[in-house]
Motif scaffolding. Sequence first.
Motif, mmCIF file in Angstrom:
data_model
loop_
_atom_site.group_PDB
_atom_site.id
_atom_site.type_symbol
_atom_site.label_atom_id
_atom_site.label_comp_id
_atom_site.label_asym_id
_atom_site.label_seq_id
_atom_site.Cartn_x
_atom_site.Cartn_y
_atom_site.Cartn_z
ATOM 1 N N CYS A 48 9.666 11.366 6.308
ATOM 2 C CA CYS A 48 9.219 10.468 7.368
ATOM 3 C C CYS A 48 9.212 9.007 6.909
ATOM 4 O O CYS A 48 8.791 8.692 5.787
ATOM 5 C CB CYS A 48 7.821 10.893 7.800
ATOM 6 N N CYS A 67 5.937 14.304 13.177
ATOM 7 C CA CYS A 67 5.640 14.452 11.752
ATOM 8 C C CYS A 67 4.278 15.130 11.579
ATOM 9 O O CYS A 67 3.302 14.745 12.222
ATOM 10 C CB CYS A 67 5.645 13.084 11.079
ATOM 11 N N TRP A 69 2.207 14.956 9.211
ATOM 12 C CA TRP A 69 1.171 14.229 8.464
ATOM 13 C C TRP A 69 0.316 13.328 9.355
ATOM 14 O O TRP A 69 -0.884 13.410 9.374
ATOM 15 C CB TRP A 69 1.802 13.440 7.319
HETATM 16 S S1 FES Z 1 4.153 10.396 6.958
HETATM 17 FE FE1 FES Z 1 4.949 10.918 8.894
HETATM 18 S S2 FES Z 1 3.547 10.091 10.269
HETATM 19 FE FE2 FES Z 1 2.770 9.496 8.349
#
Ligand code: FES
Length: 107
Positions: A48, A67, A69
């Motif tokens: 990402c 994503c 995360w």
């Molecule tokens: S690493 Fe993907 S949104 Fe933060």
Amino acid sequence: MQNHVHNWIDVAAEEDCVEGHAIEVLVEGELIAVFHDQGQWYAMDGMCAHQGGPIAQGHVADGCVTCPWHGWQYELSTGIQTINRQPLQKTYAVRAIDGRVEIDMNS
Ligand code: FES
């Protein structure tokens, strides 16, 4: 005008990438997320653009991946981040042929 000649690299078996899911492959030292969604194939940078989260583990819906995360969302076909509309995530040409999945890293 110069035509782009594809340099297809075999990265996986088609059966390893189930419809609606993604796999991670390492191609020429780059981590790539390969998606198989609604009959289409997509490939984008597997890390990402925000903080390197594992894009291939993100939830896929409506042609976008989120994503896992922090929830940044990208269009599978363009790598455009859906909030700021910037093409933050690099995408690659991908195709499935004869049961194999191939990526063009120069695309
Ligand atoms: S690493 Fe993907 S949104 Fe933060």
